[in-house]
Design a protein around this motif. Structure first.
Motif, short mmCIF file in Angstrom:
data_model
loop_
_atom_site.label_atom_id
_atom_site.label_comp_id
_atom_site.label_asym_id
_atom_site.label_seq_id
_atom_site.Cartn_x
_atom_site.Cartn_y
_atom_site.Cartn_z
N ASP A 70 0.83 -1.21 0.00
CA ASP A 70 0.00 0.00 0.00
C ASP A 70 0.86 1.26 0.00
O ASP A 70 0.60 2.20 -0.76
CB ASP A 70 -0.93 0.02 1.22
N ILE A 71 1.87 1.28 0.84
CA ILE A 71 2.75 2.45 0.93
C ILE A 71 3.52 2.62 -0.38
O ILE A 71 3.65 3.74 -0.90
CB ILE A 71 3.73 2.31 2.11
N SER A 72 4.00 1.53 -0.92
CA SER A 72 4.78 1.59 -2.17
C SER A 72 3.93 2.09 -3.33
O SER A 72 4.38 2.90 -4.14
CB SER A 72 5.38 0.23 -2.49
N GLU A 73 2.69 1.63 -3.39
CA GLU A 73 1.79 2.10 -4.45
C GLU A 73 1.53 3.59 -4.31
O GLU A 73 1.48 4.31 -5.31
CB GLU A 73 0.49 1.30 -4.44
N GLU A 74 1.39 4.04 -3.09
CA GLU A 74 1.19 5.46 -2.83
C GLU A 74 2.42 6.27 -3.27
O GLU A 74 2.30 7.32 -3.89
CB GLU A 74 0.91 5.67 -1.34
N ARG A 75 3.60 5.75 -2.96
CA ARG A 75 4.85 6.43 -3.35
C ARG A 75 5.02 6.45 -4.87
O ARG A 75 5.49 7.42 -5.43
CB ARG A 75 6.06 5.73 -2.71
N ILE A 76 4.60 5.39 -5.54
CA ILE A 76 4.68 5.34 -7.01
C ILE A 76 3.81 6.44 -7.61
O ILE A 76 4.24 7.14 -8.54
CB ILE A 76 4.26 3.95 -7.54
N LYS A 78 3.00 9.24 -6.33
CA LYS A 78 3.60 10.55 -6.05
C LYS A 78 4.97 10.74 -6.72
O LYS A 78 5.47 11.86 -6.76
CB LYS A 78 3.76 10.74 -4.54
N SER A 79 5.55 9.68 -7.22
CA SER A 79 6.90 9.77 -7.76
C SER A 79 6.92 10.41 -9.15
O SER A 79 5.93 10.38 -9.88
CB SER A 79 7.56 8.40 -7.82
N VAL A 80 8.07 10.94 -9.48
CA VAL A 80 8.29 11.54 -10.80
C VAL A 80 8.94 10.53 -11.73
O VAL A 80 8.65 10.50 -12.92
CB VAL A 80 9.18 12.81 -10.66
#
Length: 146
Positions: A70-76, A78-80
């Motif tokens: 879940d956290i990784s998907e959220e970071r993806i 938001k990532s550039v």
């Protein structure tokens, strides 16, 4: 808990080893997710291999893996770029660990027995960002097939 881990990932000044480990876990899971979804089809076989690999790499239980995903998907979202994740790996993995990571990414790609051109392209970008030679990327590919 999710906001706490996100805060850790965004705080560049933290040097606590637990926080560093969380950053590594998030970056690794994000790379796996990006590769798994690069062909627009995250198969059941890929999901099982993905979770088992994370369990093995980081000694996590099922609940921790779900939270990490879940956290990784959220970071993806938001990532550039992938660089945000590969930079973390470059800062914390040696060449052998990077090779193992790329080998595991190849295993993920081959989990559904289909090599898609987008998957291969993405793993080439990741390998390049990790500063792995072309020879090492190909060696990881063949090692994953064994």
């Amino acid at each position: 808990m999710v906001s706490f881990i996100n805060k850790i990932f965004n705080n560049n000044e933290t040097s606590d080893s637990k926080n560093q480990q969380k950053k590594i876990q998030i970056a690794t899971a994000a790379l796996f997710l990006e590769v798994a979804k690069s062909d627009n089809h995250f198969s059941k076989e890929e999901l099982i291999l993905f979770k088992n690999t994370l369990k093995k790499m980081f000694n996590l239980n099922e609940v921790q893996i779900e939270e990490l995903v879940d956290i990784s998907e959220e970071r993806i979202i938001k990532s550039v770029s992938l660089y945000e994740f590969t930079e973390v790996i470059n800062n914390h993995f040696n060449d052998d660990e990077k090779f193992e990571l790329v080998k595991n990414l190849w295993k993920l790609i081959y989990a559904d027995n289909i090599l898609n051109k987008y998957e291969e392209h993405l793993i080439r970008i990741i390998s390049n960002n990790l500063k792995l030679s072309h020879r090492d990327m190909i060696a990881a590919k063949f090692a994953a097939k064994e």
